[in-house]
Design an enzyme around this catalytic site. Structure first.
Site, PDB file in Angstrom:
ATOM      1  N   GLY A   9       0.738  -1.503  -0.016  1.00  0.00           N
ATOM      2  CA  GLY A   9      -0.112  -0.068   0.019  1.00  0.00           C
ATOM      3  C   GLY A   9       0.867   1.479   0.156  1.00  0.00           C
ATOM      4  N   ASP A  10       2.077   1.231   0.737  1.00  0.00           N
ATOM      5  CA  ASP A  10       2.611   2.274   0.746  1.00  0.00           C
ATOM      6  C   ASP A  10       3.357   2.515  -0.599  1.00  0.00           C
ATOM      7  OD1 ASP A  10       2.158   2.311   3.449  1.00  0.00           O
ATOM      8  OD2 ASP A  10       4.272   0.926   3.844  1.00  0.00           O
TER       9      ASP A  10
END
Length: 301
Positions: A251-252
């Protein structure tokens, strides 16, 4: 300059076992690895891998904090971490065997004077900068710390990105962040429902826009991603083919890829593609993805 903030960096100590983990017994590992990160640091790493200079902000403590700061510098990332007077930065234990077991540490307490030092750093940001706030906040910080930080730059032309969940995210929407990135499950939780279709996801993403968000990026794991842009358009992309090896940092990586893709030519469609490529490339790797791996997947989308 792009700035990321990591309130509670960590060393992830990954232990791999072929045998079943037996509580109360002596267990032997097959191998061990250490990864240095935290959500903001992960974003910084992917941005650097894609050729974007950035500065990592946040708090570190003790010998583990020094190791985290050194690892960030070795990646070529600028850092202005604030050293805390007591405690040590977290060591999270990830046991990967027949089942996965995680023990996430608390991390050091962040005193008020250290918080003020971070606020002073934020006040130095200039028009045209990008500020990325990612992850949960430690118990020693006030629950409205995201709001306090964004309020410090609200009168400037600074693009703010927020990757958080529930009230931490909802409460900053009044400041009209440039980008927020819930996943489809988190989006549903914010409205007390389960979202099952693209139409339902789009509907609730637009509700976040009504509350103040400019661009809403929704990650959906194996189902791809959706972007509802500030222009009112919906963009949708699937995921590349590959074997998932690691979900940590995906996600990052998507956030970093989106920012890199957008600032390349200010295209939301290209930003979504680059974000999806970056998130997928990390998911297909043992660690955060390289720039080469991201570019290869991007070219295939």
């Amino acid at each position: 300059m792009i700035y990321t903030v990591t309130f509670n960096p960590a060393i992830d100590y990954v232990v791999r076992m072929s045998d079943e983990l037996l509580p109360g017994m002596t267990n032997r590992s097959d191998s061990e690895e250490c990864y240095f990160g935290g959500k903001g640091i992960n974003v910084s790493t992917i941005l650097k891998n894609l050729g974007y200079e950035n500065t990592a902000l946040g708090f570190v403590a003790g010998f583990t904090g020094k190791a985290i700061a050194e690892s960030v510098r070795q990646r070529g990332i600028h850092e202005k971490f604030i050293e805390l007077p007591e405690g040590i930065s977290r060591i999270n234990v990830k046991i990967k065997g027949q089942a996965e077991t995680e023990i996430n540490a608390q991390g050091p307490a962040i005193p008020e004077d250290a918080q003020e030092k971070l606020f002073s750093q934020i006040k130095e940001l200039k028009d045209g900068d990008v500020l990325i706030l990612a992850g949960s906040i430690p118990n020693s910080l006030p629950s409205d710390v995201y709001e306090k930080i964004i309020a410090l730059v609200a009168d400037r032309k600074i693009e703010v990105v927020v990757d958080a969940t529930k009230d931490l995210l909802k409460n900053v929407l009044k400041y009209h962040p440039f980008l927020i990135k819930p996943n489809n499950h988190e989006l549903g939780e914010m409205f007390g429902t389960v979202l099952k279709t693209d139409d339902e996801i789009e509907e609730h993403a637009r509700k976040l826009q009504e509350l103040g968000a400019r661009n809403v990026l929704i990650s959906m794991a194996g189902d791809g991603a959706m972007l509802i842009s500030e222009e009112g358009k919906k963009y949708r992309v699937g995921v590349p083919t590959g074997k998932v090896r690691n979900s940590v940092g995906a996600g990052d990586s998507m956030v970093a890829g989106f920012i890199a893709g957008y600032f390349k030519n200010k295209s939301y469609e290209e930003a979504l593609k680059m974000g999806t490529a970056a998130g997928s490339a990390t998911a297909f790797s043992d660690d955060l993805a390289t720039g080469e791996a991201i570019t290869k997947l991007y070219n295939g989308l």
